[in-house]
Each structure stands twice: as C-alpha cells, then as structure tokens.
Design an enzyme around this catalytic site. Structure first.
Site, PDB file in Angstrom:
ATOM      1  N   SER A  40       0.812  -0.911   0.013  1.00  0.00           N
ATOM      2  CA  SER A  40      -0.020  -0.121   0.026  1.00  0.00           C
ATOM      3  C   SER A  40       0.943   1.182  -0.121  1.00  0.00           C
ATOM      4  CB  SER A  40      -0.855  -0.091   1.245  1.00  0.00           C
ATOM      5  OG  SER A  40      -0.126   0.118   2.472  1.00  0.00           O
ATOM      6  N   GLU A 159      -4.500  -2.477   9.172  1.00  0.00           N
ATOM      7  CA  GLU A 159      -3.614  -3.023  10.319  1.00  0.00           C
ATOM      8  C   GLU A 159      -4.537  -2.926  11.750  1.00  0.00           C
ATOM      9  OE1 GLU A 159       0.123  -1.489   9.859  1.00  0.00           O
ATOM     10  OE2 GLU A 159       0.233  -1.589   7.905  1.00  0.00           O
ATOM     11  N   GLU A 201       2.104  -9.584   7.280  1.00  0.00           N
ATOM     12  CA  GLU A 201       2.861  -8.918   8.334  1.00  0.00           C
ATOM     13  C   GLU A 201       2.631  -9.896   9.464  1.00  0.00           C
ATOM     14  OE1 GLU A 201       2.144  -4.726   8.908  1.00  0.00           O
ATOM     15  OE2 GLU A 201       2.872  -4.358   6.791  1.00  0.00           O
ATOM     16  N   ASP A 236      -4.024   1.148  11.318  1.00  0.00           N
ATOM     17  CA  ASP A 236      -3.257   1.476  10.034  1.00  0.00           C
ATOM     18  C   ASP A 236      -4.385   1.290   9.127  1.00  0.00           C
ATOM     19  OD1 ASP A 236      -2.504   2.810   7.740  1.00  0.00           O
ATOM     20  OD2 ASP A 236      -0.618   1.473   7.681  1.00  0.00           O
ATOM     21  N   GLU A 277      -3.671   5.698  11.634  1.00  0.00           N
ATOM     22  CA  GLU A 277      -2.832   6.237  10.569  1.00  0.00           C
ATOM     23  C   GLU A 277      -3.653   6.187   9.149  1.00  0.00           C
ATOM     24  OE1 GLU A 277       0.491   3.256  10.513  1.00  0.00           O
ATOM     25  OE2 GLU A 277       1.016   3.678   8.589  1.00  0.00           O
ATOM     26  N   ASP A 304       1.071   8.679   6.671  1.00  0.00           N
ATOM     27  CA  ASP A 304       1.937   7.730   5.995  1.00  0.00           C
ATOM     28  C   ASP A 304       1.839   7.888   4.611  1.00  0.00           C
ATOM     29  OD1 ASP A 304       3.350   5.530   5.122  1.00  0.00           O
ATOM     30  OD2 ASP A 304       2.036   4.076   5.546  1.00  0.00           O
ATOM     31  N   HIS A 357       8.511  -0.780   9.402  1.00  0.00           N
ATOM     32  CA  HIS A 357       8.866  -1.623   8.351  1.00  0.00           C
ATOM     33  C   HIS A 357       8.118  -1.558   7.252  1.00  0.00           C
ATOM     34  CE1 HIS A 357       5.407  -4.675   9.332  1.00  0.00           C
ATOM     35  NE2 HIS A 357       4.921  -3.375   9.355  1.00  0.00           N
ATOM     36  N   LYS A 380       6.933   0.374  14.425  1.00  0.00           N
ATOM     37  CA  LYS A 380       5.845  -0.962  13.982  1.00  0.00           C
ATOM     38  C   LYS A 380       6.604  -1.854  13.025  1.00  0.00           C
ATOM     39  CE  LYS A 380       3.260   0.826  10.342  1.00  0.00           C
ATOM     40  NZ  LYS A 380       1.909   0.885   9.582  1.00  0.00           N
TER      41      LYS A 380
HETATM   42  C1  2PG Z   1       2.268   0.667   6.127  1.00  0.00           C
HETATM   43  C2  2PG Z   1       2.890  -0.537   5.631  1.00  0.00           C
HETATM   44  C3  2PG Z   1       3.653  -1.114   6.651  1.00  0.00           C
HETATM   45  P1  2PG Z   1       3.241  -1.180   3.183  1.00  0.00           P
HETATM   46  O1  2PG Z   1       1.002   0.979   5.222  1.00  0.00           O
HETATM   47  O2  2PG Z   1       2.280   1.578   7.178  1.00  0.00           O
HETATM   48  O3  2PG Z   1       2.780  -1.879   7.548  1.00  0.00           O
HETATM   49  O4  2PG Z   1       2.577  -1.353   4.648  1.00  0.00           O
HETATM   50  O5  2PG Z   1       4.560  -1.650   3.383  1.00  0.00           O
HETATM   51  O6  2PG Z   1       2.399  -2.194   2.366  1.00  0.00           O
HETATM   52  O7  2PG Z   1       3.039   0.000   2.679  1.00  0.00           O
HETATM   53 MG    MG Z   2       0.451   2.598   6.792  1.00  0.00          MG
END
Ligand code: 2PG
Ligand code: MG
Length: 403
Positions: A40, A159, A201, A236, A277, A304, A357, A380
C-alpha cells in the site's frame, strides 16, 4: 570512509519477490544493505526500479544501476550524509526515478552499516550521534490482525495493532506474545482453525469484514489477560486502498468523507484507540485535519501515504494541522539522510514518530537501531511472529539486554 568494493544482487523478500541487496567493503570490514517493499504505497514515494522479470517485480535494472555508478563510488572518501547527497545528486530527480529508490535505499543502508563497523560504533549510536539525540526504546505497535492489501479477508482496514504501554521491551513483547496466542485460540474456535493462518505482516486474517468485530476480539484478549488499560489499540486504515470516486468502502458501507469522520469517532468512542494512521486517502489532507479537530486529542492522527517520510510533506501536513505524527520508512524517501531529516523535523515540531517496516520485508534489522538510536516514541514491525518481523523485535530485546 573509502569504499573499496561494491557489488549488488537480488535476494528474496518476505512476499516471495526479489529485492536489491548491495555489498560494500572498506578494508577488512564489509556490510550488506537491502530495500524492503510496500504493497500500500503512497503516490509520492520514491520510485522502485522494477522490470519485467519475475512477473514485473524484477530488479535487474536496479542491479545494473549499481554497476553503472560503481566507478564513481570506489576509491572516494565519503561520510554518511555526503554519501547520500552524492546519490541524490547522481539521481537528479525529485523521486529517485533515475537510480530507483530501492537502489539508493540499499546503497544508503549498506553505507551506514559499514561506517558503523569501520568506526567501531554501534549502528544505533551512529544514528543517535548524527541526529544529536539520546537513544531510548520505542513502544512497539504489533500488527496482529491483517486486512486491506495485506490479507485475503474482507476487512477494509489494513492493520489492527496492539501497543503495550509497559516499562521494558521485554514486557512489551511478552504481552504481545500472550495476546497473539490467545487471539489465535479465539479465532480458531470462533471461525475455524483454517483461519488461524496469517497475512503479509504475520497478523491473523479472520474472515470478517467488521472493524468492530476485529477490535472487540482484540479487546477481549487484552481484558482476559488482565492488560486492560495497559495495552492500547492502534489502526493503520491505509484508506487509499478503500477509497474510490469520492467514497470510502469500509465495513460493507459506502461512506462519504463526512460519514467516515463519524465512523472513526464512533470507533474511538468504543475502544481505546491510541492512533489512526492514514484515515483518509492521501489527497484528502483537509479531512485529516477535520477528523483531528473532532478527536480532541483522544486519538492521534498519523500520516504515512500522506507524508511519505518527506520533510517538506510532513511540514505541510503539520502546518495544515493534519497530523499529530508520521510514519518513517527509509525506502519511501530513498536515503537515510533524508529519513533522518524527516525525523529531526518531526522532533523539533513535537510530532510523534513511528519508525516502520514495510509489508514486503527483508531479515535486516537496521530499523530497530534507527528507532532506538534516534529515540523514536514508536516502532511498528508487524506481528510478533515470522522471521522478518521478529528480527526487528529480537534486536530490540538484545539491545535492551546489552546496551
Ligand atoms: C503501511 C505499511 C507497513 P506497506 O502501510 O504502513 O505496515 O504497509 O509496506 O504495504 O505500505
Ligand atoms: Mg501505513
């Protein structure tokens, strides 16, 4: 530090895709650095260089780029920031689309790891020195129920995390393990053992579509184990993945942005949710700020995809009162220097930071050193299960015991 040898190749990430890894040597010391990969992703993230191999996930071009710039690196004297500046200049684009954000991330991570070895200082200490802050252990956000693009279930929110507010890393991880196992048992008896399998995850992905159901499941585990009030919840939403043409499709509802605000207020009223988030998609910054106003500090709003570890975007979001904090992912911006700048800015603006991560991870644990070294309030790294996730938590356990 003079780099005497530079090589690159691909290794396999946790989703079974190739990813670029770099090998660097200076004298008798050497290091590896690799790039993780998101599912994402924000539109303004550094661009990953991929090619047609491996169903479009190949990294031959990225590996080729390292060969192309090798002669400009070997034999030159670099310091951590000057190495990243050199990469930024060589790339010459605003989003690393020339060299690839995955290429520059692998190079940057390998460089800092090598530098710490050559200078005989632990990696966390190097980060701490560079940012001029005391280290401190982060609170861990453990992602124990997976939805969105990280799982095959119908949950829209990506999440569902638990955040133990306990004094030590050991106690935080202990609580997460207990909750994880009670949750597995509950999911097994409620939905069937087949649904105790996990998402990208390491969190469970039960066949549910209701956020309320996921949150009350977690709350029942927390209560049953006597952690009430000491383990909070965190979401999230990754709302980009359930936004389409002006509406948000969540929990089998089609909601306007106004209605989504009410949806979140209702969740925050019913559960102890520390943070939300990406509650809206990345072009709805104004809705971040509307939600934030209505939350009255009861839950933190975190950027994010909105902020993508980019200092300028974090600053803009902060100036517009859109966020209380932001996620820090090195590969979103492409170098450690830029990630450290985003951290510095966040600290000076009283924003919360969550070193993070990616959903497609490698076994490397430099983010544990980053989170501890700079004194980030949170990290996280997924569930307390699956090697690429536990490598981060285990490194924090080691540091807590030996530092
Ligand atoms: C997020 C991340 C990590 P991705 O959205 O915060 O948990 O997911 O690495 O798929 O962007
Ligand atoms: Mg995120």
């Amino acid at each position: 530090m003079i780099i005497e040898e530079l090589k690159s190749h691909w290794i396999v990430d946790s989703r079974g895709n190739p990813t670029i890894e770099v090998f660097m040597r200076s004298g008798e010391f050497s290091s590896f650095g690799a790039s993780p990969s998101g599912a994402s992703t924000g539109k303004r993230e550094a661009i990953e260089l991929r090619d047609n191999e491996f169903f479009g996930k190949g990294v031959s071009r990225a590996i080729e780029k390292v060969k192309e710039i090798e002669s400009k690196i070997i034999g030159k004297d670099f310091e951590p920031f000057s190495f990243d500046e050199f990469l930024i200049e060589l790339d010459g684009t605003p989003n690393k689309s020339n060299l690839g954000g995955n290429t520059t991330t692998a190079l940057s991570v390998a460089f800092y790891k090598l530098y710490s070895k050559v200078h005989g200082i632990p990696l966390w200490k190097l980060f701490s020195n560079l940012i001029k802050r005391d280290p401190s252990f982060p609170k861990c956000m453990f992602n124990v129920i997976n939805g969105g693009k990280h799982a095959g279930n119908p949950l829209a929110i990506q999440e569902f995390m638990i955040v133990p507010s306990l004094p030590t890393i050991k106690e935080r991880i202990e609580a997460a393990l207990e909750i994880y196992h009670v949750l597995r048992k509950k999911i097994g008896s409620k939905y069937g053992a087949v649904f105790t399998s996990v998402g990208d995850e390491g969190g469970f992905s039960p066949p549910i579509s209701s956020s309320h159901e996921a949150l009350s499941l977690l709350e029942s585990c927390i209560e049953e184990l006597g952690y009430g009030g000491r383990v909070l919840l965190s979401l999230d939403c990754a709302a980009d993945s359930f936004y389409k043409d002006g509406y948000y499709f969540v929990d089998e509802k089609k909601l306007s942005p106004e209605e989504l605000v009410d949806f979140y207020l209702e969740l925050v009223k019913s559960y102890k949710i520390l943070s939300l988030e990406d509650p809206f998609f990345e072009e709805h910054g104004n809705w971040f700020s509307k939600l934030r106003k209505k939350l009255l500090g009861k839950s933190l709003v975190i950027g994010d995809d909105l902020t993508v570890t980019n200092k300028a975007l974090i600053e803009k979001a902060a100036n517009n009162s859109e966020i209380d904090g932001c996620i820090i992912k090195v590969n979103q911006v492409g170098t450690l220097k830029e990630a450290l700048e985003a951290l510095s800015f966040s600290f000076s603006s009283d924003l919360k930071t969550i070193v993070s991560h990616r959903s497609g991870e490698v076994e490397d644990n430099f983010i544990s050193h980053l989170a501890y070294g700079v004194g980030s309030e949170f990290i996280k790294a997924g569930a307390p299960a699956r090697g690429e996730r536990t490598s981060k938590y285990n490194e924090l356990l080691r540091l807590e015991n030996v530092v």
